[in-house]
Design a protein around this motif. Structure first.
Motif, PDB file in Angstrom:
ATOM      1  N   ARG A  39     -52.424  21.117  90.603  1.00 19.42           N
ATOM      2  CA  ARG A  39     -51.786  21.979  89.592  1.00 19.42           C
ATOM      3  C   ARG A  39     -50.527  22.645  90.154  1.00 19.42           C
ATOM      4  O   ARG A  39     -49.524  22.773  89.466  1.00 19.42           O
ATOM      5  N   THR A  40     -50.589  23.070  91.404  1.00 26.10           N
ATOM      6  CA  THR A  40     -49.417  23.662  92.054  1.00 26.10           C
ATOM      7  C   THR A  40     -48.299  22.636  92.149  1.00 26.10           C
ATOM      8  O   THR A  40     -47.144  22.915  91.834  1.00 26.10           O
ATOM      9  N   TYR A  41     -48.654  21.428  92.572  1.00 20.80           N
ATOM     10  CA  TYR A  41     -47.659  20.353  92.683  1.00 20.80           C
ATOM     11  C   TYR A  41     -46.995  20.074  91.334  1.00 20.80           C
ATOM     12  O   TYR A  41     -45.767  20.044  91.234  1.00 20.80           O
ATOM     13  N   SER A  54     -46.769  21.827  88.650  1.00 20.56           N
ATOM     14  CA  SER A  54     -45.989  22.934  88.092  1.00 20.56           C
ATOM     15  C   SER A  54     -44.628  23.060  88.775  1.00 20.56           C
ATOM     16  O   SER A  54     -43.691  23.616  88.212  1.00 20.56           O
ATOM     17  N   SER A  55     -44.507  22.504  89.988  1.00 18.14           N
ATOM     18  CA  SER A  55     -43.220  22.556  90.671  1.00 18.14           C
ATOM     19  C   SER A  55     -42.433  21.243  90.554  1.00 18.14           C
ATOM     20  O   SER A  55     -41.278  21.184  90.979  1.00 18.14           O
ATOM     21  N   GLU A  56     -43.044  20.223  89.957  1.00 13.68           N
ATOM     22  CA  GLU A  56     -42.365  18.927  89.795  1.00 13.68           C
ATOM     23  C   GLU A  56     -41.179  19.080  88.850  1.00 13.68           C
ATOM     24  O   GLU A  56     -41.301  19.620  87.762  1.00 13.68           O
ATOM     25  N   THR A 103     -56.554  22.587  92.511  1.00 13.68           N
ATOM     26  CA  THR A 103     -55.590  23.682  92.630  1.00 13.68           C
ATOM     27  C   THR A 103     -54.275  23.178  93.211  1.00 13.68           C
ATOM     28  O   THR A 103     -53.195  23.508  92.715  1.00 13.68           O
ATOM     29  N   LYS A 104     -54.360  22.358  94.254  1.00 10.50           N
ATOM     30  CA  LYS A 104     -53.143  21.808  94.860  1.00 10.50           C
ATOM     31  C   LYS A 104     -52.410  20.888  93.900  1.00 10.50           C
ATOM     32  O   LYS A 104     -51.168  20.893  93.842  1.00 10.50           O
TER      33      LYS A 104
END
Length: 60
Positions: free
Chosen positions: A28-30, A32-34, A25-26
């Motif tokens: 995927r969050t990372y 998506s914000s890259e 999850t972390k």
């Protein structure tokens, strides 16, 4: 490094399912914000954020 730890876990289970899911999850969050998804950055070298994250969340 994270991809190596997760890959090792496939051969000898030492991480809980919850830990693996939280890590994914972390990641995927990372990703998506890259903002910089270039493979090669002139003057700096290889970046490969997308490739490294995909290695870490890959499922066998």
């Amino acid at each position: 490094m994270l991809a190596l730890i997760l890959a090792r876990n496939l051969h000898r289970y030492f991480l809980s399912k919850d830990s693996i899911e939280a890590c994914q999850t972390k990641l995927r969050t990372y990703i998506s914000s890259e903002k910089d998804v270039r493979g090669y950055v002139p003057g700096k070298g290889w970046a490969y954020s997308v490739a490294h994250v995909s290695d870490a969340i890959e499922k066998p």
